[in-house]
Write a protein that holds these residues in place. Structure first.
Motif, PDB file in Angstrom:
ATOM      1  N   GLY A 120      68.645  24.186 -60.257  1.00  0.00           N
ATOM      2  CA  GLY A 120      68.315  24.498 -58.880  1.00  0.00           C
ATOM      3  C   GLY A 120      69.091  23.717 -57.842  1.00  0.00           C
ATOM      4  N   ARG A 121      70.072  22.936 -58.274  1.00  0.00           N
ATOM      5  CA  ARG A 121      70.820  22.110 -57.336  1.00  0.00           C
ATOM      6  C   ARG A 121      72.226  22.649 -57.056  1.00  0.00           C
ATOM      7  NH1 ARG A 121      67.156  19.060 -59.819  1.00  0.00           N
ATOM      8  NH2 ARG A 121      66.416  17.125 -58.932  1.00  0.00           N
ATOM      9  N   GLY A 122      72.663  23.646 -57.782  1.00  0.00           N
ATOM     10  CA  GLY A 122      74.042  24.122 -57.705  1.00  0.00           C
ATOM     11  C   GLY A 122      74.478  24.608 -56.336  1.00  0.00           C
ATOM     12  N   LEU A 123      73.705  25.490 -55.733  1.00  0.00           N
ATOM     13  CA  LEU A 123      74.113  26.018 -54.427  1.00  0.00           C
ATOM     14  C   LEU A 123      73.990  24.979 -53.327  1.00  0.00           C
ATOM     15  CD1 LEU A 123      72.804  29.683 -54.584  1.00  0.00           C
ATOM     16  CD2 LEU A 123      75.151  28.847 -54.832  1.00  0.00           C
ATOM     17  N   ALA A 124      73.089  24.017 -53.480  1.00  0.00           N
ATOM     18  CA  ALA A 124      73.020  22.914 -52.518  1.00  0.00           C
ATOM     19  C   ALA A 124      74.305  22.083 -52.593  1.00  0.00           C
ATOM     20  CB  ALA A 124      71.794  22.045 -52.780  1.00  0.00           C
ATOM     21  N   LEU A 125      74.828  21.909 -53.793  1.00  0.00           N
ATOM     22  CA  LEU A 125      76.092  21.193 -53.959  1.00  0.00           C
ATOM     23  C   LEU A 125      77.245  21.995 -53.356  1.00  0.00           C
ATOM     24  CD1 LEU A 125      77.589  18.751 -55.141  1.00  0.00           C
ATOM     25  CD2 LEU A 125      77.806  20.048 -57.267  1.00  0.00           C
ATOM     26  N   VAL A 126      77.267  23.289 -53.613  1.00  0.00           N
ATOM     27  CA  VAL A 126      78.295  24.153 -53.023  1.00  0.00           C
ATOM     28  C   VAL A 126      78.231  24.067 -51.503  1.00  0.00           C
ATOM     29  CG1 VAL A 126      79.036  26.561 -52.725  1.00  0.00           C
ATOM     30  CG2 VAL A 126      78.421  25.715 -55.003  1.00  0.00           C
ATOM     31  N   ASP A 127      77.041  24.101 -50.957  1.00  0.00           N
ATOM     32  CA  ASP A 127      76.855  24.004 -49.509  1.00  0.00           C
ATOM     33  C   ASP A 127      77.375  22.675 -48.973  1.00  0.00           C
ATOM     34  OD1 ASP A 127      75.668  25.158 -47.019  1.00  0.00           O
ATOM     35  OD2 ASP A 127      74.370  23.397 -47.176  1.00  0.00           O
ATOM     36  N   ALA A 128      77.118  21.604 -49.692  1.00  0.00           N
ATOM     37  CA  ALA A 128      77.545  20.272 -49.245  1.00  0.00           C
ATOM     38  C   ALA A 128      79.062  20.088 -49.333  1.00  0.00           C
ATOM     39  CB  ALA A 128      76.846  19.194 -50.074  1.00  0.00           C
ATOM     40  N   LEU A 129      79.701  20.689 -50.340  1.00  0.00           N
ATOM     41  CA  LEU A 129      81.136  20.486 -50.560  1.00  0.00           C
ATOM     42  C   LEU A 129      82.021  21.447 -49.776  1.00  0.00           C
ATOM     43  CD1 LEU A 129      81.164  19.858 -54.406  1.00  0.00           C
ATOM     44  CD2 LEU A 129      81.507  18.171 -52.576  1.00  0.00           C
ATOM     45  N   SER A 130      81.461  22.564 -49.338  1.00  0.00           N
ATOM     46  CA  SER A 130      82.276  23.572 -48.657  1.00  0.00           C
ATOM     47  C   SER A 130      81.993  23.556 -47.156  1.00  0.00           C
ATOM     48  CB  SER A 130      81.987  24.961 -49.234  1.00  0.00           C
ATOM     49  OG  SER A 130      80.654  25.342 -48.993  1.00  0.00           O
ATOM     50  N   ASP A 131      82.925  24.138 -46.398  1.00  0.00           N
ATOM     51  CA  ASP A 131      82.690  24.308 -44.965  1.00  0.00           C
ATOM     52  C   ASP A 131      81.736  25.461 -44.719  1.00  0.00           C
ATOM     53  OD1 ASP A 131      84.323  22.213 -44.339  1.00  0.00           O
ATOM     54  OD2 ASP A 131      86.078  23.448 -43.972  1.00  0.00           O
ATOM     55  N   ARG A 132      81.837  26.466 -45.571  1.00  0.00           N
ATOM     56  CA  ARG A 132      80.915  27.601 -45.511  1.00  0.00           C
ATOM     57  C   ARG A 132      80.978  28.313 -46.844  1.00  0.00           C
ATOM     58  NH1 ARG A 132      83.078  32.706 -42.840  1.00  0.00           N
ATOM     59  NH2 ARG A 132      85.252  32.720 -43.433  1.00  0.00           N
ATOM     60  N   TRP A 133      79.920  29.035 -47.153  1.00  0.00           N
ATOM     61  CA  TRP A 133      79.871  29.815 -48.378  1.00  0.00           C
ATOM     62  C   TRP A 133      78.979  31.023 -48.136  1.00  0.00           C
ATOM     63  CZ3 TRP A 133      75.543  30.953 -51.344  1.00  0.00           C
ATOM     64  CH2 TRP A 133      74.360  30.273 -50.997  1.00  0.00           C
ATOM     65  N   GLY A 134      79.054  31.983 -49.023  1.00  0.00           N
ATOM     66  CA  GLY A 134      78.219  33.164 -48.907  1.00  0.00           C
ATOM     67  C   GLY A 134      78.462  34.109 -50.067  1.00  0.00           C
ATOM     68  N   TYR A 135      78.009  35.324 -49.900  1.00  0.00           N
ATOM     69  CA  TYR A 135      78.241  36.324 -50.946  1.00  0.00           C
ATOM     70  C   TYR A 135      78.457  37.675 -50.298  1.00  0.00           C
ATOM     71  CZ  TYR A 135      73.390  37.776 -50.281  1.00  0.00           C
ATOM     72  OH  TYR A 135      72.210  38.217 -49.745  1.00  0.00           O
ATOM     73  N   ASP A 136      79.123  38.536 -51.034  1.00  0.00           N
ATOM     74  CA  ASP A 136      79.367  39.915 -50.618  1.00  0.00           C
ATOM     75  C   ASP A 136      78.941  40.824 -51.754  1.00  0.00           C
ATOM     76  OD1 ASP A 136      80.821  39.106 -48.221  1.00  0.00           O
ATOM     77  OD2 ASP A 136      82.447  38.548 -49.583  1.00  0.00           O
ATOM     78  N   ARG A 137      78.184  41.854 -51.421  1.00  0.00           N
ATOM     79  CA  ARG A 137      77.862  42.875 -52.422  1.00  0.00           C
ATOM     80  C   ARG A 137      79.064  43.793 -52.568  1.00  0.00           C
ATOM     81  NH1 ARG A 137      71.737  44.673 -52.415  1.00  0.00           N
ATOM     82  NH2 ARG A 137      70.791  42.670 -51.995  1.00  0.00           N
ATOM     83  N   LEU A 138      79.394  44.111 -53.804  1.00  0.00           N
ATOM     84  CA  LEU A 138      80.559  44.946 -54.071  1.00  0.00           C
ATOM     85  C   LEU A 138      80.173  46.300 -54.651  1.00  0.00           C
ATOM     86  CD1 LEU A 138      82.769  42.187 -55.712  1.00  0.00           C
ATOM     87  CD2 LEU A 138      82.778  42.948 -53.321  1.00  0.00           C
ATOM     88  N   GLY A 139      78.924  46.595 -54.736  1.00  0.00           N
ATOM     89  CA  GLY A 139      78.478  47.822 -55.389  1.00  0.00           C
ATOM     90  C   GLY A 139      78.046  47.495 -56.801  1.00  0.00           C
ATOM     91  N   SER A 140      78.067  48.467 -57.646  1.00  0.00           N
ATOM     92  CA  SER A 140      77.600  48.219 -59.005  1.00  0.00           C
ATOM     93  C   SER A 140      78.679  48.376 -60.059  1.00  0.00           C
ATOM     94  CB  SER A 140      76.431  49.136 -59.327  1.00  0.00           C
ATOM     95  OG  SER A 140      76.828  50.474 -59.176  1.00  0.00           O
TER      96      SER A 140
END
Length: 157
Positions: A120-140
């Motif tokens: 449960g700590r992975g995305l918090a680490l990504v958030d701390a190390l990056s300037d910004r992060w997110g996701y994009d849906r690409l369909g299926s």
């Protein structure tokens, strides 16, 4: 009497990184969704950042980000492999993306319980190390979503 020498286990080879043929610098590669792929993703990331001549701080942050994003795919995606994408959208920016085939399971940052296990700590680490992060849906089909992180390429975090 023969002497048997134990060999360390072989590290999985880094599959070929495919360069972007035109436009801004970039590489991509496709990996299976296996435990070994996280180590391969880390080595490929370090190699890419070093080839681009990026500072060690940026390289270390990129490796940690890819490790977390690839691990999330390995643990949580339901099908298929993963695709790693590395881009230099500007001289001072690095974009890293991990694409998987599971369009329904979206990343969600959690607040980990300090007394709980290490999940449960992975995305918090990504958030701390990056300037910004997110996701994009690409369909299926064939790919479902891209989780990306952008960081400065000058070593300043």
């Amino acid at each position: 009497m023969a002497t048997i020498t134990a060999r360390p286990p072989a590290r999985p080879a880094i599959p070929r990184l495919t360069p972007r043929p035109t436009g801004r610098p970039g590489y991509s590669m496709t990996l299976e969704r296996t435990e070994e792929s996280a180590a391969v993703a880390r080595r490929a990331t370090r190699t890419t950042m070093q080839c681009w001549g990026l500072p060690e701080e940026t390289t270390d942050a990129a490796v940690a980000i890819v490790s977390e994003l690839a691990t999330n795919v390995i643990l949580h995606a339901r099908t298929g492999g993963m695709r790693l994408i590395y881009e230099l959208p500007a001289r001072d920016r690095v974009l890293i993306a991990v694409v998987d085939r599971d369009a329904r399971r979206l990343p969600r940052m959690r607040t980990p319980d300090p007394g709980a296990d290490q999940t449960g700590r992975g995305l918090a680490l990504v958030d701390a190390l990056s300037d910004r992060w997110g996701y994009d849906r690409l369909g299926s089909k064939p790919w479902g979503k891209r989780v990306w992180a952008e960081l400065r390429a000058d070593g300043e975090q």
